[in-house]
Design a protein around this motif. Structure first.
Motif, PDB file in Angstrom:
ATOM      1  N   TYR A  45      -0.929  -2.298  -2.973  1.00 53.75           N
ATOM      2  CA  TYR A  45      -1.308  -1.109  -2.208  1.00 53.75           C
ATOM      3  C   TYR A  45      -2.070  -1.498  -0.942  1.00 53.75           C
ATOM      4  O   TYR A  45      -1.787  -0.993   0.151  1.00 53.75           O
ATOM      5  CB  TYR A  45      -2.153  -0.170  -3.069  1.00 53.75           C
ATOM      6  N   VAL A  46      -3.038  -2.389  -1.084  1.00 56.59           N
ATOM      7  CA  VAL A  46      -3.870  -2.785   0.057  1.00 56.59           C
ATOM      8  C   VAL A  46      -3.020  -3.501   1.107  1.00 56.59           C
ATOM      9  O   VAL A  46      -3.136  -3.224   2.309  1.00 56.59           O
ATOM     10  CB  VAL A  46      -5.062  -3.646  -0.413  1.00 56.59           C
ATOM     11  N   LEU A  47      -2.140  -4.394   0.668  1.00 53.57           N
ATOM     12  CA  LEU A  47      -1.268  -5.094   1.622  1.00 53.57           C
ATOM     13  C   LEU A  47      -0.332  -4.114   2.318  1.00 53.57           C
ATOM     14  O   LEU A  47      -0.119  -4.204   3.535  1.00 53.57           O
ATOM     15  CB  LEU A  47      -0.478  -6.191   0.911  1.00 53.57           C
ATOM     16  N   ASP A  48       0.226  -3.162   1.572  1.00 52.76           N
ATOM     17  CA  ASP A  48       1.105  -2.160   2.194  1.00 52.76           C
ATOM     18  C   ASP A  48       0.343  -1.301   3.195  1.00 52.76           C
ATOM     19  O   ASP A  48       0.833  -1.007   4.282  1.00 52.76           O
ATOM     20  CB  ASP A  48       1.742  -1.266   1.127  1.00 52.76           C
ATOM     21  N   ALA A  49      -0.882  -0.895   2.834  1.00 51.33           N
ATOM     22  CA  ALA A  49      -1.690  -0.058   3.727  1.00 51.33           C
ATOM     23  C   ALA A  49      -2.026  -0.789   5.027  1.00 51.33           C
ATOM     24  O   ALA A  49      -2.098  -0.169   6.089  1.00 51.33           O
ATOM     25  CB  ALA A  49      -2.972   0.377   3.015  1.00 51.33           C
ATOM     26  N   ALA A  50      -2.213  -2.103   4.946  1.00 53.42           N
ATOM     27  CA  ALA A  50      -2.563  -2.885   6.140  1.00 53.42           C
ATOM     28  C   ALA A  50      -1.377  -3.047   7.080  1.00 53.42           C
ATOM     29  O   ALA A  50      -1.561  -3.297   8.270  1.00 53.42           O
ATOM     30  CB  ALA A  50      -3.096  -4.253   5.723  1.00 53.42           C
ATOM     31  N   ASP A  51      -0.176  -2.935   6.549  1.00 52.21           N
ATOM     32  CA  ASP A  51       1.045  -3.010   7.358  1.00 52.21           C
ATOM     33  C   ASP A  51       1.108  -4.275   8.217  1.00 52.21           C
ATOM     34  O   ASP A  51       1.468  -4.223   9.393  1.00 52.21           O
ATOM     35  CB  ASP A  51       1.164  -1.756   8.225  1.00 52.21           C
ATOM     36  N   GLY A  52       0.697  -5.409   7.634  1.00 50.94           N
ATOM     37  CA  GLY A  52       0.818  -6.681   8.339  1.00 50.94           C
ATOM     38  C   GLY A  52      -0.324  -7.013   9.280  1.00 50.94           C
ATOM     39  O   GLY A  52      -0.288  -8.040   9.955  1.00 50.94           O
ATOM     40  N   ASN A  53      -1.350  -6.157   9.342  1.00 48.45           N
ATOM     41  CA  ASN A  53      -2.471  -6.388  10.253  1.00 48.45           C
ATOM     42  C   ASN A  53      -3.773  -6.562   9.479  1.00 48.45           C
ATOM     43  O   ASN A  53      -4.010  -5.859   8.494  1.00 48.45           O
ATOM     44  CB  ASN A  53      -2.618  -5.217  11.218  1.00 48.45           C
ATOM     45  N   CYS A  54      -4.620  -7.451   9.957  1.00 48.07           N
ATOM     46  CA  CYS A  54      -5.934  -7.658   9.358  1.00 48.07           C
ATOM     47  C   CYS A  54      -6.748  -6.379   9.530  1.00 48.07           C
ATOM     48  O   CYS A  54      -6.844  -5.842  10.634  1.00 48.07           O
ATOM     49  CB  CYS A  54      -6.640  -8.833  10.040  1.00 48.07           C
ATOM     50  N   GLU A  55      -7.336  -5.915   8.441  1.00 48.81           N
ATOM     51  CA  GLU A  55      -8.121  -4.690   8.511  1.00 48.81           C
ATOM     52  C   GLU A  55      -9.539  -4.938   9.023  1.00 48.81           C
ATOM     53  O   GLU A  55     -10.316  -3.997   9.154  1.00 48.81           O
ATOM     54  CB  GLU A  55      -8.155  -4.006   7.136  1.00 48.81           C
ATOM     55  N   ASP A  67       8.582 -15.871   1.677  1.00 48.07           N
ATOM     56  CA  ASP A  67       9.344 -14.681   1.294  1.00 48.07           C
ATOM     57  C   ASP A  67       9.430 -13.650   2.415  1.00 48.07           C
ATOM     58  O   ASP A  67       9.969 -12.568   2.231  1.00 48.07           O
ATOM     59  CB  ASP A  67       8.771 -14.049   0.023  1.00 48.07           C
ATOM     60  N   GLY A  68       8.885 -13.976   3.585  1.00 49.27           N
ATOM     61  CA  GLY A  68       8.945 -13.075   4.733  1.00 49.27           C
ATOM     62  C   GLY A  68       7.783 -12.101   4.830  1.00 49.27           C
ATOM     63  O   GLY A  68       7.664 -11.375   5.813  1.00 49.27           O
ATOM     64  N   GLU A  69       6.912 -12.081   3.818  1.00 53.00           N
ATOM     65  CA  GLU A  69       5.744 -11.194   3.837  1.00 53.00           C
ATOM     66  C   GLU A  69       4.678 -11.737   4.791  1.00 53.00           C
ATOM     67  O   GLU A  69       4.464 -12.951   4.852  1.00 53.00           O
ATOM     68  CB  GLU A  69       5.125 -11.106   2.437  1.00 53.00           C
ATOM     69  N   PRO A  70       3.987 -10.851   5.513  1.00 51.10           N
ATOM     70  CA  PRO A  70       2.864 -11.313   6.345  1.00 51.10           C
ATOM     71  C   PRO A  70       1.785 -11.918   5.456  1.00 51.10           C
ATOM     72  O   PRO A  70       1.532 -11.421   4.359  1.00 51.10           O
ATOM     73  CB  PRO A  70       2.351 -10.035   7.011  1.00 51.10           C
ATOM     74  N   PHE A  71       1.164 -12.999   5.918  1.00 49.48           N
ATOM     75  CA  PHE A  71       0.112 -13.635   5.129  1.00 49.48           C
ATOM     76  C   PHE A  71      -1.222 -12.968   5.425  1.00 49.48           C
ATOM     77  O   PHE A  71      -1.812 -13.140   6.486  1.00 49.48           O
ATOM     78  CB  PHE A  71      -0.003 -15.130   5.417  1.00 49.48           C
ATOM     79  N   LEU A  72      -1.683 -12.170   4.469  1.00 52.60           N
ATOM     80  CA  LEU A  72      -3.012 -11.578   4.498  1.00 52.60           C
ATOM     81  C   LEU A  72      -3.602 -11.755   3.101  1.00 52.60           C
ATOM     82  O   LEU A  72      -2.871 -11.787   2.114  1.00 52.60           O
ATOM     83  CB  LEU A  72      -2.961 -10.092   4.856  1.00 52.60           C
ATOM     84  N   GLU A  73      -4.919 -11.876   3.021  1.00 49.58           N
ATOM     85  CA  GLU A  73      -5.594 -12.069   1.747  1.00 49.58           C
ATOM     86  C   GLU A  73      -6.356 -10.797   1.395  1.00 49.58           C
ATOM     87  O   GLU A  73      -7.031 -10.221   2.249  1.00 49.58           O
ATOM     88  CB  GLU A  73      -6.550 -13.256   1.842  1.00 49.58           C
ATOM     89  N   VAL A  74      -6.237 -10.371   0.151  1.00 45.88           N
ATOM     90  CA  VAL A  74      -6.970  -9.180  -0.277  1.00 45.88           C
ATOM     91  C   VAL A  74      -8.375  -9.617  -0.671  1.00 45.88           C
ATOM     92  O   VAL A  74      -8.562 -10.497  -1.508  1.00 45.88           O
ATOM     93  CB  VAL A  74      -6.242  -8.451  -1.421  1.00 45.88           C
ATOM     94  N   ASN A  75      -9.351  -9.014  -0.020  1.00 49.28           N
ATOM     95  CA  ASN A  75     -10.760  -9.370  -0.202  1.00 49.28           C
ATOM     96  C   ASN A  75     -11.528  -8.143  -0.678  1.00 49.28           C
ATOM     97  O   ASN A  75     -11.348  -7.051  -0.159  1.00 49.28           O
ATOM     98  CB  ASN A  75     -11.336  -9.848   1.138  1.00 49.28           C
ATOM     99  N   HIS A  76     -12.374  -8.351  -1.670  1.00 45.85           N
ATOM    100  CA  HIS A  76     -13.216  -7.259  -2.160  1.00 45.85           C
ATOM    101  C   HIS A  76     -14.459  -7.171  -1.284  1.00 45.85           C
ATOM    102  O   HIS A  76     -15.146  -8.179  -1.068  1.00 45.85           O
ATOM    103  CB  HIS A  76     -13.594  -7.497  -3.622  1.00 45.85           C
ATOM    104  N   VAL A  77     -14.736  -5.987  -0.774  1.00 45.83           N
ATOM    105  CA  VAL A  77     -15.879  -5.808   0.120  1.00 45.83           C
ATOM    106  C   VAL A  77     -17.169  -6.079  -0.648  1.00 45.83           C
ATOM    107  O   VAL A  77     -18.031  -6.811  -0.185  1.00 45.83           O
ATOM    108  CB  VAL A  77     -15.870  -4.409   0.767  1.00 45.83           C
ATOM    109  N   LYS A  78     -17.312  -5.497  -1.838  1.00 48.35           N
ATOM    110  CA  LYS A  78     -18.389  -5.902  -2.748  1.00 48.35           C
ATOM    111  C   LYS A  78     -17.728  -6.853  -3.736  1.00 48.35           C
ATOM    112  O   LYS A  78     -16.816  -6.468  -4.476  1.00 48.35           O
ATOM    113  CB  LYS A  78     -19.009  -4.712  -3.489  1.00 48.35           C
ATOM    114  N   ARG A  79     -18.148  -8.091  -3.713  1.00 42.07           N
ATOM    115  CA  ARG A  79     -17.515  -9.130  -4.527  1.00 42.07           C
ATOM    116  C   ARG A  79     -17.469  -8.752  -6.005  1.00 42.07           C
ATOM    117  O   ARG A  79     -18.399  -8.119  -6.516  1.00 42.07           O
ATOM    118  CB  ARG A  79     -18.268 -10.456  -4.381  1.00 42.07           C
ATOM    119  N   LEU A  80     -16.389  -9.142  -6.653  1.00 37.96           N
ATOM    120  CA  LEU A  80     -16.268  -8.908  -8.090  1.00 37.96           C
ATOM    121  C   LEU A  80     -17.421  -9.575  -8.828  1.00 37.96           C
ATOM    122  O   LEU A  80     -17.978  -9.015  -9.774  1.00 37.96           O
ATOM    123  CB  LEU A  80     -14.931  -9.433  -8.612  1.00 37.96           C
TER     124      LEU A  80
END
Length: 125
Positions: A45-55, A67-80
């Motif tokens: 969901y987060v990667l789709d919402a970002a649409d290839g751009n760093c948030e 696989d052709g997907e943009p390379f972005l890393e999902v980061n938790h704002v408040k760390r797990l």
């Protein structure tokens, strides 16, 4: 040696122009690590919402994966590790530079405030 231990050793060393010999056969060390079980649906969901751009910085991902997907890393704002949730309300898609700044940057607290103001789905925890 943990990343933090290595970084502390590096900080304590004086700068030098002489190239060190290093290690031709570095020692191996086995460790045990606890990890969090992440929800793949949140990552998608987060990667789709970002649409290839760093948030964080707004720039397009720096490269594409095999696989052709943009390379972005999902980061938790408040760390797990700090009790943050594994939800889309606590996660952003970040380029590698912004992701590292979140973890190691001198301005990481200001960066958290910034993303809360930029990304509408986020809810401060």
């Amino acid at each position: 040696t943990t990343r933090e231990e290595l970084e502390a050793k590096v900080r304590d060393l004086p700068s030098t122009a002489a190239m060190p010999t290093g290690q031709s056969n570095p020692e191996r060390k086995t460790t045990t690590v606890d990890t969090f079980v992440r929800d793949a649906r949140v990552v998608r969901y987060v990667l789709d919402a970002a649409d290839g751009n760093c948030e964080v910085c707004g720039n397009p991902s720096p490269f594409f994966k095999e696989d052709g997907e943009p390379f972005l890393e999902v980061n938790h704002v408040k760390r797990l590790a700090d009790g943050g949730s594994d939800t889309a309300k606590n996660a952003i898609a970040a380029c590698p530079n912004c992701h590292r700044e979140f973890h190691y940057g001198a301005n990481r607290d200001a960066l958290r405030v910034l993303v809360y103001s930029k990304v509408g789905r986020l809810v401060a925890e």
